[in-house]
Each structure stands twice: as C-alpha cells, then as structure tokens.
Write a protein that holds these residues in place. Structure first.
Motif: not given
Length: 474
Positions: A286-287, A292, A298, A305, A310, A320-323, A325
């Motif tokens: 993903t990254e 990235e 975001c 983030g 996904i 989605h944002c991991k920071t 969500t």
C-alpha cells in the motif's frame, strides 16, 4: 523452449549485433512470473551487459489523421520540417533522393506503389494514412525473411478489434490488399502492440521517439521493480544491463510502464495496453516502499495523515487515513485526483515560492503523481543559465528529492537515475561557475568531487546517451 532459444541465439549471431548470448535462457515454469521469461544462468553485477538486441522492426510513431505536427523520415528518422512525398511514388515522406533511393526503402516503396496510393486532392505529395502503415508494411519483410518464426513465437495482443495501421493503409490505396499480406500485417501490429519498446535516437540535437520490436527483449516479463535498464546505440541496438544484482536462477525483468507512477496509474496502463494486472511486491505494498506515491493528504481538518487504498490491486478499493480512520470511496478519490491534475497543469512558470505555496494552500502531498510530474517538468525544461539563484537552488533540491525517490523505490541503476544525476551535475556546475570568485579552493574541490561522482554515475548508466541534451525528454 530449446527451439526458441536456438532461434534467438541464431538471430543475434547473424544480425550484425555485438553478440552477448551467454548467461541467460528463455524458460517457462515457476522461475518466471508469467508464461515464458528470461532467466539468469549466472550471476550479474550492477552494470553488467546482459544482451545486445537487434531490432526486427523500427518505425516512426503514428500521426493523428489531422496531420498536425512534423513527420519523421522513415529511412533516416530525422524530423521533416517540410515533408515531401517520396519521388518513387509510395507517398511516404522522406528527406530527399538519398533516402528515397536507399536499399532499405526500395522494396517497401515498390510494394506500396503497386497498391496505387490515392491521389491527394489538396496537392499534398505524402499521405498520413500510408505513413501510419509503415509498421504494418515492414512486417512483410519478416514474413519474407529468414526470421519469420518470430511471427509465430512472439506474444500478440489479444483483441478482435481492427488494427489501426492496417485500416489506415486500406483507406489510402485504390487496390485491395492481398489477404495473406493483410493477415501478416495484422499479426505484426498485434505483436508490436504487445512487445514494442520506445526507441530514442538523436537527430540534429533533438531526441526522436520511435518504436522498435526487439525479439530478445520481447521475452522479458514485467516487474514494477525491474532488475534491468536499457539504452540504444547509434545502430539502434538495445543494450540491456543489470540495474540491480541478478543471481543465477532469478528472472531477468523489465518495466512495461513508467516506474515513477503510483500503483493505480501503473495498473491502469498495464491493463489497457498489455492486458494484465501486476502483482509484484511493490504493487501489493500500500505504501510503495514508504514513498506513498498514490497518497493524498487527509481531507479532514487538522489531520496530518494521508489517504491510501486498503487494497492497492483493486481499482474500486476503499481508501482510508491511518491517522483518523477517515474512509473515502474510489469515486471520490478520482475526483480529488482530477482536481489536483487540473491545478498542476495550470502551473507553467517555474516559481519556487508559488509552487510551495500552492502545495501548502491546497494541502497537496508532494509525492502525489501530478506533483512528481511537475517537478520533473521543471527539471527537464528549465535552462540553468537563465534561472535566478532561488530557482537554481530549488532545482537542485528537486533533483535531490527525485534521486531519493528513485532510491526508495529500489530502482537501482535505472535510466531515470542517470538522467537526474546528469541534470544535477549541470546545476552544480552552474552554481560553481557563479560562486567561483567567492569560494576558496577547499570548497571548490568539494564541488568538483561531487561533479566527478555524478559524471561517473550518469556515464555508466546512460552509455552512448551521456552527451544528449535531456532537457527535451518528458
């Protein structure tokens, strides 16, 4: 596989190339990522020449039917500022009598002339439709030569659609094409669609993009982290070298797409042009090895983030944002991407402060694909001696950022590394020239060491291309 390997090595041995046929074999099975591929039978160090391939077909790229732009002479591949039809009557634009009478052109000129090209009502002496059929016509030379087996063994694009080049020819002639000739032309175009490489030549200090069919390279499978790179010499031969260490039993790979693109763009290009989905380690990450590349900052206020897919292999994936969500649909991401693309395309002036202000104001991630494209545009298009100091230092920063990106993507001694290193050398040389009166000998020696190191890198990577003017490369 034994028969194919014998055919390929026989071709290289008798086609005038600098034969390098040991150290690899065309193989099938678990050693390759898809179907047939080239597998190393010995270890290769970075920079080692793996093979020198000789083109079966070289041709100019097709033009739009509106005939805008300048065609390329199909014999010497120089740009034709004033295009004049071949005096032999085939209606291909040529440089003059020397190219028209050359042995390379004589047979194909005779063949096209027999098809009775339609007379142009506007008095133009050359035909865009017949020009666009150069690739198709040159496929007949393979059929009639000793290497016609390549028409059977090389991969073809799977499509029932009519081939553009062949249809262009049929619309531009008065005679009906022989059915067997048409079949060979269609087969040739399908093989070119699946296997052709962009071939770069230097004509009158301009880089000309052609397309070439290289039978050995055509057997290489794709990987988004390829372990080879290639250059072209003055004979249009492809020199394939190891860009990463390659070990005995490992597959030798190339890239069918632009390695600096994010996964979503690479996958779309591979699916539409090559009809497959890549599942290499980079595509599944993903990254993308921490770069990235596909990310957007975001959209939630005060969140620092980044939004990532996904499942990077699914074009309909939720992002989605991991920071924080935050979830974003693929449709929303497409709209966001288009907005950024439109904004980046509107920037035409190389102004560092404005560029950075736009990125900050619109909360744009600096490694998003359209930002990376614009950074490269600044690097290629800007002339160092016309930049002010702020622009020159910013260009140096952009070069260093791109070199860091290449390293993080694990692309090794790739062509982009060589081109950026060459451009960075020019920037440092310009900076040294401007500050020479103010710097002491020790400082100048440090910069001279940098220049020598960069020259060593780009010379080893680019080979014969080392002296080209790369400001014209997109």
């Amino acid at each position: 596989m034994d028969a194919i390997n014998d055919c390929v090595k026989n071709y290289l041995s008798h086609s005038g190339g600098d034969v390098v046929v040991g150290g690899w074999t065309i193989s099938t099975g678990t050693a390759t990522v898809a179907g047939r591929g080239i597998v190393a039978t010995r270890d290769y160090s970075v920079g080692d020449v793996i093979f020198v391939d000789v083109p079966l077909i070289i041709s100019p790229r097709a033009m739009g039917t509106d005939s805008t732009g300048s065609p390329v002479c199909p014999v010497c591949y120089d740009i034709l500022i004033t295009a004049i039809g071949c005096p032999g009557g085939c209606q291909w634009p040529v440089c003059g009598r020397q190219c028209a009478d050359s042995p390379e052109h004589r047979d194909e000129c005779r063949y096209v002339r027999k098809l009775r090209p339609k007379t142009k009502s506007d008095g133009q002496t050359w035909s865009v439709g017949i020009y666009n059929a150069i690739t198709a016509v040159r496929g007949l030379s393979i059929r009639d030569g000793e290497y016609k087996y390549f028409l059977d063994v090389l991969q073809k694009k799977l499509t029932d659609k009519k081939m553009f080049e062949v249809e262009e020819l049929k619309r531009s002639i008065s005679m009906e094409l022989d059915k067997e000739d048409e079949k060979i032309m269609v087969t040739t175009c399908k093989i070119m669609d699946a296997n052709c490489f962009e071939t770069i030549v230097n004509r009158s200090n301009k880089l000309i993009s052609l397309k070439g069919l290289y039978p050995v390279a055509a057997f290489m499978n794709h990987c988004c982290v390829p372990n080879t790179m290639h250059n072209f010499n003055e004979k249009l031969q492809m020199i394939a070298k190891a860009s990463l260490p390659i070990y005995k039993g490992q597959e030798i790979t190339t890239s069918y797409t632009y390695s600096i693109w994010p996964t979503s763009l690479r996958q779309n290009h591979l699916l539409t042009s090559k009809q497959f989905i890549c599942t290499c380690s980079r595509c599944c990450d993903t990254e993308e090895f921490g770069t990235e590349l596909a990310a957007l900052n975001c959209i939630v206020k005060n969140c620092d983030g980044r939004i990532l897919p996904i499942n990077p292999l699914d074009k309909m994936s939720i992002w989605h944002c991991k920071t924080c969500t935050k979830l974003v649909s693929s449709a929303e991401m497409i709209c966001l991407y288009k907005d950024i693309e439109t904004l980046m395309k509107s920037i035409s002036v190389f102004c560092p402060k404005s560029f950075e202000a736009i990125l900050k104001s619109f909360n744009i991630y600096r490694n998003s694909p359209f930002v990376v494209d614009l950074r490269l545009k600044f690097i290629w298009k800007s002339k160092n001696n016309s930049l002010n100091l702020e622009q020159l230092l910013y260009k140096e920063k952009l070069c260093l950022e791109m070199l860091d990106l290449v390293q993080k993507l694990r692309l090794g001694q790739c062509r982009l590394l060589g081109l950026i290193s060459q451009e960075l050398l020019k920037v440092i040389r310009e900076k040294t020239y401007r500050f020479r009166p103010k710097w002491n000998t020790k400082t100048l020696n440090v910069f001279e060491e940098q220049i020598n190191k960069l020259k060593e890198i780009y010379s080893s990577v680019l080979d014969e291309d080392a002296d080209l003017d790369n400001n014209n490369i997109k």
